[in-house]
Write an enzyme that holds these catalytic residues in place. Sequence first.
Site, PDB file in Angstrom:
ATOM      1  N   GLY A 175       7.401 -16.546  -4.357  1.00  0.00           N
ATOM      2  CA  GLY A 175       7.747 -15.390  -5.193  1.00  0.00           C
ATOM      3  C   GLY A 175       9.221 -15.025  -5.104  1.00  0.00           C
ATOM      4  O   GLY A 175       9.856 -14.689  -6.108  1.00  0.00           O
ATOM      5  N   GLU A 222       0.855  -1.196   0.000  1.00  0.00           N
ATOM      6  CA  GLU A 222       0.000   0.000   0.000  1.00  0.00           C
ATOM      7  C   GLU A 222       0.891   1.245   0.000  1.00  0.00           C
ATOM      8  O   GLU A 222       2.089   1.139   0.269  1.00  0.00           O
ATOM      9  CB  GLU A 222      -0.890  -0.010   1.254  1.00  0.00           C
ATOM     10  N   PRO A 223       0.308   2.404  -0.242  1.00  0.00           N
ATOM     11  CA  PRO A 223       1.140   3.612  -0.229  1.00  0.00           C
ATOM     12  C   PRO A 223       1.916   3.768   1.082  1.00  0.00           C
ATOM     13  O   PRO A 223       3.074   4.179   1.075  1.00  0.00           O
ATOM     14  CB  PRO A 223       0.120   4.749  -0.412  1.00  0.00           C
ATOM     15  N   GLU A 242       9.176  -7.703  -3.478  1.00  0.00           N
ATOM     16  CA  GLU A 242       9.051  -9.007  -2.806  1.00  0.00           C
ATOM     17  C   GLU A 242       9.984  -9.098  -1.590  1.00  0.00           C
ATOM     18  O   GLU A 242      10.522 -10.155  -1.268  1.00  0.00           O
ATOM     19  CB  GLU A 242       9.261 -10.149  -3.798  1.00  0.00           C
ATOM     20  N   ASP A 293       7.259 -16.783  -0.126  1.00  0.00           N
ATOM     21  CA  ASP A 293       8.287 -17.846  -0.130  1.00  0.00           C
ATOM     22  C   ASP A 293       8.469 -18.402  -1.540  1.00  0.00           C
ATOM     23  O   ASP A 293       9.559 -18.828  -1.912  1.00  0.00           O
ATOM     24  CB  ASP A 293       7.883 -18.999   0.802  1.00  0.00           C
ATOM     25  N   SER A 304       7.429  -2.595   3.696  1.00  0.00           N
ATOM     26  CA  SER A 304       8.081  -3.688   4.441  1.00  0.00           C
ATOM     27  C   SER A 304       7.215  -4.179   5.595  1.00  0.00           C
ATOM     28  O   SER A 304       7.180  -5.375   5.897  1.00  0.00           O
ATOM     29  CB  SER A 304       9.431  -3.210   4.979  1.00  0.00           C
TER      30      SER A 304
END
Length: 389
Positions: free
Chosen positions: A242, A127-128, A363, A240, A132
Site C-alpha cells: 500500500g 480504529e478510533p 498508510e 508494504d 499509528s
Amino acid sequence: MDFSLTDEQRLMRETARRFTDNEIVAAAKQNARDQRFDLDLVRKIADQGYLGAIVPREYGGAGLDYLSYGLIVEEVGRGDSAMRTVISVQTSLVCSAILRWGTEEQKHHYLPKLCSGEWLGCFGLTEPDTGSDAANQRTRATKTDDGWSISGAKMWISMGNTAKVALIFAQTDPAKKHKGVACFLVDTDQDGYQPSEIHGKMGLHASDTAAISLDDVRATDDQLLGEVGDGFKIAMSALDSGRFSVASGCVGICQGCLDESVSYAKERVQFGRPIASFQLVQAMIAEMRVKTDAARMLTWRAGWLKDTGQPNTTETSIAKYFATEAAVWCANEAIQVHGGAGYVDDHPVERYFRDVRVTTLYEGTSQIQKLIIGRAETGINALVPTAAA
Ligand code: CAA
C-alpha cells in the site's frame, strides 16, 4: 544500471495516461464538487484491469510487475487521488493480502471478483483509538461454536460504505498483544456491520471514507485469513504494498503540479512578460522538477526491489515518506505559481493541495516511516522503552 522502461512498461504508461486524461481528469472536478464516489468510473478503472494489476492472471488479475503497477498508479494519481485511493486499497491492501496469506480456496473465491470490480474491498485496521499503534487492536474476535463473533469499531476506512468484503483486524487474546491479532474476510452484508460516511474531510471529497461499527459480526473459520496471530504481519505486509502505491500516486501529484505550473507560468503575463521568465518562478519550477524526479526514482527502486524479490520494507518507507512530503510541497508551491487562480477549482492544483494532505497521514504517518527507517539504520526500536543506562 539501467533506468529505461521496457516497451511493455512504456505502453502501459501511455495507455494509463490516455485513460486518465479522457476519463478521470474529465470527471474529477465535478465529482469533488458533488462529493460523489463515482462508481461508474470505478467500473471503468476495473475494466482497464487496474484493480488487480499485480494479481496473477490465474486469479483474474492483470499479472503485472510492480513497476508497471506503479506507472499506472502514478498516472491515475495525477488525475484524481480519490480514484487512485480505490486502486491502492483494492489492489495493494486487500488483494495483495489475500494473495500472500489466503488459501487456494480463498484466492479463487475472492480475487477474481475483486480484480473485476464486481466486489469492492476495504482494509479495516485503523480504529478510533488505534492509529499509528496498529498492534493495539481494541476490536475483539471471540470464538463461537460455528466460527467467530467480532465486535468493535473501525475508523477512516476507505470504501467502508461500498465494500462487499472487509478485511477486519481484531484481537483474539489481549495478553498476546500483536501475536493475538487475527484478520477476517468479513462479509459486509450483515446487520452487525454498520458503516457511516465521514463528512467534513479537507480533501478526497470524491472518496468513500467510513467509520464502521461492528456488533456481533459473524465470520466462519474459512473466513480467517492466515492463522490466528498472523493478523499484525498480514497488515504490515499489505502496507508494504500500500505504501508503494501511495508513493506512486504522489509522484503523479508532483508531476501534475509541475505540468500545471509550467503551463500556467508560460501563459500568465505580468510586468509585460510571462511569469515563467522570472527567476523566482523558475526556481519554484526547478525545485518541483527535482523533487518529482527524486520521488519517482525512490519509488521505482522500491518497485524494482519488490519485482526482484528482495527485502524492501525500509526502501518502501523511504519512498512513501519522500514522495508524500514532496507532493505536499509541490502542491503548495504550485498554488504559489498560480497565485489567486490556484485558490479556486478551475485549476487542478486547488484539488491537489487539499487531496494530498492526507497522504502523509494514511498508510503510516511520515513520523512512522521515519521510525521504520531509523530502526533499520540503528537497530533500535524507538517504540520500545529501553532500560536507562
Ligand atoms: N512485513 C511482515 N511482518 C512485519 C513487517 C512487515 N513489513 N513489519 C513488522 N513485521 C512483524 C515483525 O517482524 C514482528 O514479528 P515477530 O512478532 O515475529 O517478531 C511483528 O510484525 C511486530 O513488529 P514490530 O515490533 O515492528 O511492531 P510495532 O508494534 O513496533 O509496530 C509500526 C511497528 C511500524 C509502528 C506499525 O505499527 C505501523 O506501521 N504503524 C502504522 C500503522 C499504519 O500504517 N496504519 C495505516 C492504516 S491503513 C489505511 O490508512 C488504509 C486506508 O483505508 C486508506
